[in-house]
Design a protein around this motif. Structure first.
Motif, PDB file in Angstrom:
ATOM      1  N   TRP A  51      -5.534   0.525   6.486  1.00  0.00           N
ATOM      2  CA  TRP A  51      -5.616  -0.903   6.768  1.00  0.00           C
ATOM      3  C   TRP A  51      -4.256  -1.468   7.163  1.00  0.00           C
ATOM      4  O   TRP A  51      -4.151  -2.201   8.142  1.00  0.00           O
ATOM      5  N   PRO A 109      -9.696   5.724   6.940  1.00  0.00           N
ATOM      6  CA  PRO A 109     -10.402   4.666   6.230  1.00  0.00           C
ATOM      7  C   PRO A 109     -11.359   5.270   5.191  1.00  0.00           C
ATOM      8  O   PRO A 109     -11.801   6.407   5.380  1.00  0.00           O
ATOM      9  N   PRO A 110     -11.622   4.585   4.128  1.00  0.00           N
ATOM     10  CA  PRO A 110     -11.180   3.222   3.808  1.00  0.00           C
ATOM     11  C   PRO A 110      -9.965   3.210   2.899  1.00  0.00           C
ATOM     12  O   PRO A 110      -9.802   2.280   2.146  1.00  0.00           O
ATOM     13  N   GLY A 140      -7.611 -11.093   5.218  1.00  0.00           N
ATOM     14  CA  GLY A 140      -7.885 -10.614   3.864  1.00  0.00           C
ATOM     15  C   GLY A 140      -7.173 -11.446   2.821  1.00  0.00           C
ATOM     16  O   GLY A 140      -6.550 -12.475   3.123  1.00  0.00           O
ATOM     17  N   THR A 157       0.836  -1.202   0.000  1.00  0.00           N
ATOM     18  CA  THR A 157       0.000   0.000   0.000  1.00  0.00           C
ATOM     19  C   THR A 157       0.874   1.257   0.000  1.00  0.00           C
ATOM     20  O   THR A 157       0.573   2.226  -0.702  1.00  0.00           O
ATOM     21  N   GLY A 190      -6.254  -1.119  -0.256  1.00  0.00           N
ATOM     22  CA  GLY A 190      -6.234  -1.446   1.159  1.00  0.00           C
ATOM     23  C   GLY A 190      -7.298  -2.454   1.525  1.00  0.00           C
ATOM     24  O   GLY A 190      -6.996  -3.548   2.009  1.00  0.00           O
ATOM     25  N   TRP A 191      -8.532  -2.093   1.267  1.00  0.00           N
ATOM     26  CA  TRP A 191      -9.578  -3.019   1.745  1.00  0.00           C
ATOM     27  C   TRP A 191      -9.776  -4.188   0.809  1.00  0.00           C
ATOM     28  O   TRP A 191     -10.267  -5.239   1.184  1.00  0.00           O
ATOM     29  N   PHE A 217      -9.000  -6.712   3.775  1.00  0.00           N
ATOM     30  CA  PHE A 217     -10.243  -6.744   4.538  1.00  0.00           C
ATOM     31  C   PHE A 217     -10.839  -8.134   4.486  1.00  0.00           C
ATOM     32  O   PHE A 217     -10.877  -8.739   3.414  1.00  0.00           O
ATOM     33  N   PRO A 218     -11.270  -8.715   5.527  1.00  0.00           N
ATOM     34  CA  PRO A 218     -11.205  -8.201   6.890  1.00  0.00           C
ATOM     35  C   PRO A 218      -9.790  -8.293   7.450  1.00  0.00           C
ATOM     36  O   PRO A 218      -9.032  -9.126   7.001  1.00  0.00           O
ATOM     37  N   PRO A 219      -9.478  -7.490   8.428  1.00  0.00           N
ATOM     38  CA  PRO A 219      -8.127  -7.454   8.979  1.00  0.00           C
ATOM     39  C   PRO A 219      -7.669  -8.843   9.408  1.00  0.00           C
ATOM     40  O   PRO A 219      -8.428  -9.577  10.036  1.00  0.00           O
TER      41      PRO A 219
END
Lengths: 212, 114, 639
Positions: free
Chosen positions: C402, C396-397, C488, C343, C478-479, C483-485
């Motif tokens: 993240w 976020p997002p 992912g 990222t 990022g997400w 995602f989910p943390p």
């Protein structure tokens, strides 16, 4: 007489009995007379006498050549030396070479030298100092080298069994014109031709140098 | 030394020993060498060289005789060829030098120098 | 595809060679074509490779046996495991975008072909660095990217500052690479090979073994890891070898974006992540990694607070963000580190390229004090910058949130509370300095004189397209990846290579408190932005007053804790003096004296000796006779 000499002599004597030599007849051959028993040593004696005369005169001539003040004398003594050397050749059954020696050396080359000596101003040359100042040093050095050579001739071969002891039969070969010619035109044809080219180049070179 | 004794005692018993010839050729060679080293006249130097060549020739012939081979004589033949060529060119050079410097004294020729 | 792995790095290399050879005379202003196409195709192939790895697992290709000397066997082997796949895609992708961007940014530069050739060469080296399957190849290309960095920082070599910066980068890197080289050698003496797989699979045998050095028994694995980490410190500009990165901003902005933000500086992170099986067995080394990372995070951010050069702020931000990654590695959150690497590559490249766009618009102006109010004049750049800044600040997002949040969470869970506090404080500072940059640049009134001469213009589309793509990536990556943390895409993808051996530094699997921590970091970031707004928009006189109130603190920060000066007095000047001594005292007098003396001696001797060369033939003949006497005498005496 030492044992060593005895050994060498027996070698040489053995070699005399080599078969086939009886057929070889030559004016210079002395072997047929001295075979087996030492019956007629007249030839031997004659040979030795001739050798002594030739070699003494050759050495004398050489000495006079080198020491003569006047170059004309030098040339003449040199011609004499060459003639004596030619005699040595004849003793060694190299008759063709002996003749060539007389013709080429004592004849052609010596005439050439004479011609050049006369061509140059002889008188002026004759009055000058003949030797370099370092001549004594040269003499000493030359004597040292001479000594070394003599050691080499007399001492080394007997120690190592070289020179004479390898000899099995001597004087089997006769350097007649026929023999030399045969060898020269068969085995040594290429060197012979090359020699002709060398002579040609020498002629051209001499002409070019002397012409200017 | 033993050889010289051999000469006096047995001189009628054998052909002339090899070393006799070698001594003669060596002596001639040395006289020639002395001439080359000590004389100033270029002509005589050239003659001394001829002497040295002849000494070598004697050796060739002697060994030809003692080794029963014609090769030595053939070699002498070629040496003579070369000697003739050498004498011709050498004398031409001397004539040329004489014309340039008007001398045949080799002290005057130091061209082969730094 | 498996056997075609070599094509990925080969294309940029080919483009680079052709461009550098034919660029000056024949290709000229079309120099960008070959590198762009080459890197573009490389990127596509990287994507294909990525999906293959996703489907089938690690790819392996032996190209040929490079060195085969006794026991020492080095094959030129390429290997793509998930970690490499991520790196390859990021490197070739960002590199491709920056190639495109450079067409506009470098337009009209006299070193156009040179620039493209080198940047392509860099792409090749970096791809080889991540593709290599053994330490020797890694080391070779580790140096190769350093070389490219040097060449590109010094792109405008006629500027003294640029040339100096290049040298500084190179030399500071040497310090780290010295350790790295020692580490590689130590690995070889320990394992007898440099192959990753062999070393990692056998590393367990060496736990607790010691290595004697200076009479002290060091723990073998810890020592190895620390030496390797030295290389990482140098390459990734961590404290105390961080000094070269800010100066490296002398290079063209695309270079800063590609090499000094997105890819090369992350090589250190890659190295540590690559060697995680070793580090897992050396918890002390890991602790030091975490410590240095954590300190650098905070330390670099504080300097970034007060810098006025737009690119230097970003440079310190990069150091700080790299510190986050090392902190993550140190606490065992490897995936989070790589996630942040990805990222960060996106949003930091975006920020750099956007700042390049600003600089381009202002005709080379880099000082933020001479900017301001650019929001309406270059709106495209502004939006790109804003997105990048939000991503960096951790709102976020966007992407940065993240990954950074995951790192902080990992730190917290691993029990490194001090580091967590440092990290959180830095999150606040990060938000502050990046929005300080935004507010100083894009808001308020224009303070420069540049616009008067010729109007400020928006960058050409060829520069804006990469910005757009990177902005989109910064928003979505990022997400989409994380995602989910902790569960992912990137976690499952990297799981086979990174997660399985986290035995000694386990992360608690619970996500309890995760939401609270997440909320806290959002709050911190928002607070930072708000403070920046207060300082630089609402009441612009505040920063000045602040600086006047705490002049010493401000000075410390502005002069980067005086690090350059300290290094100058401690290392640079003594070295210079020593070199001067060697030059004037030793080389000039001793060495030259000896050589000249020998020459003079020979001269004198030959002047004497040449008298021998009298030119009289008889003397030569005499010397020959003497020679014969001697030789014959020796013969008679000896034989």
């Amino acid at each position: 007489m030492s044992q060593k000499n005895e050994r060498i002599l027996s070698y040489l004597l053995k070699s005399i009995k080599y078969p086939g030599k009886q057929q070889i007849t030559s004016c210079l051959s002395r072997r047929d007379t001295s075979v087996k028993k030492y019956a007629s040593f007249k030839h031997e004696e004659k040979d030795l006498t001739a050798f002594l005369i030739f070699s003494t005169l050759a050495i004398l001539g050489a000495l006079l050549t080198v020491t003569a003040r006047n170059p004309i004398y030098s040339v003449l003594f040199l011609a004499m030396t060459f003639l004596q050397i030619s005699g040595l050749y004849a003793l060694l059954q190299a008759e063709f070479i002996a003749i060539v020696q007389i013709a080429v050396y004592a004849g052609a080359i010596m005439v050439l030298f004479l011609f050049v000596v006369m061509f140059l101003d002889v008188k002026e040359i004759a009055t000058e100092k003949n030797f370099h100042p370092i001549a004594p040093v040269c003499l000493i050095l030359a004597l040292v080298l001479l000594g070394e050579f003599l050691v080499f001739i007399f001492y080394k071969p007997s120690r190592e069994g070289g020179l004479s002891e390898t000899v099995t039969a001597v004087g089997q070969i006769y350097g007649t014109a026929e023999n030399i010619g045969r060898t020269l035109f068969s085995q040594y044809l290429l060197p012979f031709e090359v020699a002709s080219i060398l002579l040609l180049m020498a002629i051209v070179g001499a002409v070019v140098l002397a012409k200017r | 030394m033993p050889y010289i004794l051999c000469f006096t005692v047995n001189r009628f018993m054998s052909p002339i020993p090899l070393s006799y010839y070698l001594v003669v050729s060596t002596l001639i060679f040395f006289i020639g060498m002395l001439g080359v080293l000590t004389r100033r006249n270029v002509l005589i130097i050239l003659m001394s060289i001829e002497l040295m060549l002849n000494a070598a020739n004697i050796n060739f012939i002697v060994f030809s005789y003692y080794l029963n081979s014609l090769r030595g004589q053939i070699f002498v033949f070629f040496v003579m060829t070369v000697a003739a060529a050498e004498a011709a060119v050498g004398l031409a050079v001397i004539v040329y030098l004489f014309r340039n410097k008007n001398t045949v004294n080799d002290d005057e020729f130091s061209l082969m120098r730094w | 595809m498996e056997t075609m792995l070599w094509v990925i790095p080969a294309l940029p290399l080919l483009a680079s060679i052709v461009t550098i050879l034919g660029g000056k005379r024949w290709i000229r202003e079309k120099s960008h074509w070959l590198p762009c196409i080459g890197v573009g195709i490389s990127f596509l192939l990287s994507l294909i490779t990525f999906f293959q790895v996703w489907n089938r697992g690690t790819l392996h290709q032996v190209l040929y046996s490079w060195i085969s000397s006794g026991d020492f066997q080095v094959n030129l082997t390429l290997q793509v495991d998930p970690l490499t796949a991520v790196m390859v895609v990021v490197v070739s992708g960002v590199s491709f975008l920056i190639h495109i961007y450079s067409i506009g940014y470098m337009h009209g530069d006299e070193g156009y072909h040179r620039f493209f050739s080198f940047i392509s060469l860099f792409t090749f080296s970096m791809l080889m660095l991540v593709l290599s399957a053994d330490f020797l190849l890694l080391y070779v290309f580790w140096e190769a990217v350093g070389l490219c960095s040097y060449l590109l920082i010094g792109h405008w070599y006629y500027k003294k500052s640029a040339a100096d910066a290049g040298k500084k980068a190179f030399i500071v890197n040497r310090v780290g690479d010295f350790g790295f080289g020692l580490g590689v050698m130590l690995l070889f003496t320990t394992f007898g090979t440099l192959d990753y797989q062999t070393i990692f699979s056998r590393s367990g045998e060496f736990v607790g073994k010691t290595f004697p050095m200076f009479g002290i028994e060091f723990d073998l694995l810890t020592l190895t890891c620390l030496l390797l980490f030295m290389g990482a410190i140098g390459k990734s500009a961590q404290f105390p070898l961080h000094v070269w990165l800010p100066d490296a901003m002398e290079g063209p902005t695309p270079v800063s974006a590609l090499i000094h933000a997105a890819t090369m500086v992350t090589a250190g992170v890659y190295l540590v992540a690559r060697c995680y099986p070793l580090y897992n067995l050396a918890p002390k080394a890991l602790f030091i990694v975490a410590l240095i990372g954590g300190f650098t995070v905070f330390f670099a951010a504080t300097i970034g607070l007060v810098q006025n050069d737009i690119k230097r702020v970003l440079a310190y931000s990069t150091i700080s963000q790299l510190g986050y990654m090392f902190m993550a590695l140190g606490v065992g959150a490897y995936v989070a580190a790589i996630f942040h690497l990805v990222t960060h590559a996106f949003f930091k490249a975006l920020l750099f390229l956007a700042s390049g766009s600003v600089i381009h618009a202002l005709g080379g102006e880099q000082d933020m004090r001479n900017m301001g109010g650019l929001k309406d004049k270059i709106p495209g750049t502004y939006w790109a910058f804003l997105i990048g800044a939000l991503a960096l600040a951790g709102i976020p997002p966007l992407a940065g949130f993240w990954s950074k949040d995951e790192i902080l969470m990992g730190t917290f869970k691993a029990g490194y509370y001090v580091l967590w506090i440092l990290g959180s404080a830095t999150a606040f500072m990060t938000a502050f300095y990046i929005f300080r940059l935004i507010f100083m640049t894009f808001f308020g009134d224009f303070r420069g004189r540049h616009g008067v001469e010729h109007p400020i213009h928006e960058s050409p589309p060829v520069m804006l397209y990469p910005l757009t793509v990177l902005a989109i990536l910064s928003i979505f990556a990022g997400w989409m990846l994380g995602f989910p943390p902790e569960h992912g895409f990137i976690h499952t993808f990297l799981a086979p290579t990174l997660a399985e051996t986290q035995g000694t530094a386990p992360l608690p699997e619970t996500t309890e408190g995760g939401a609270g921590l997440m909320f806290f970091s959002i709050l911190v970031a928002a607070l930072g932005i708000l403070t920046a707004w207060m300082f630089y928009v609402k009441r612009p006189e505040m920063p000045v007053r602040f600086a006047e109130t705490y002049p010493s603190t401000y000075d410390w920060l502005l002069h980067k804790y005086w690090f350059d000066e300290i290094y100058d007095t401690l290392f640079v000047n003594p070295t210079k003096q020593f070199a001067n001594f060697l030059w004037q005292g030793f080389d000039d007098s001793v060495i030259d004296g000896v050589i000249n003396g020998i020459a003079r001696g020979i001269d004198v001797m030959s002047a004497k000796l040449r008298r021998l060369q009298s030119g009289y033939l008889q003397q030569y003949a005499l010397s020959m006779v003497i020679g014969v006497i001697v030789i014959l005498g020796i013969y008679l005496l000896i034989v």
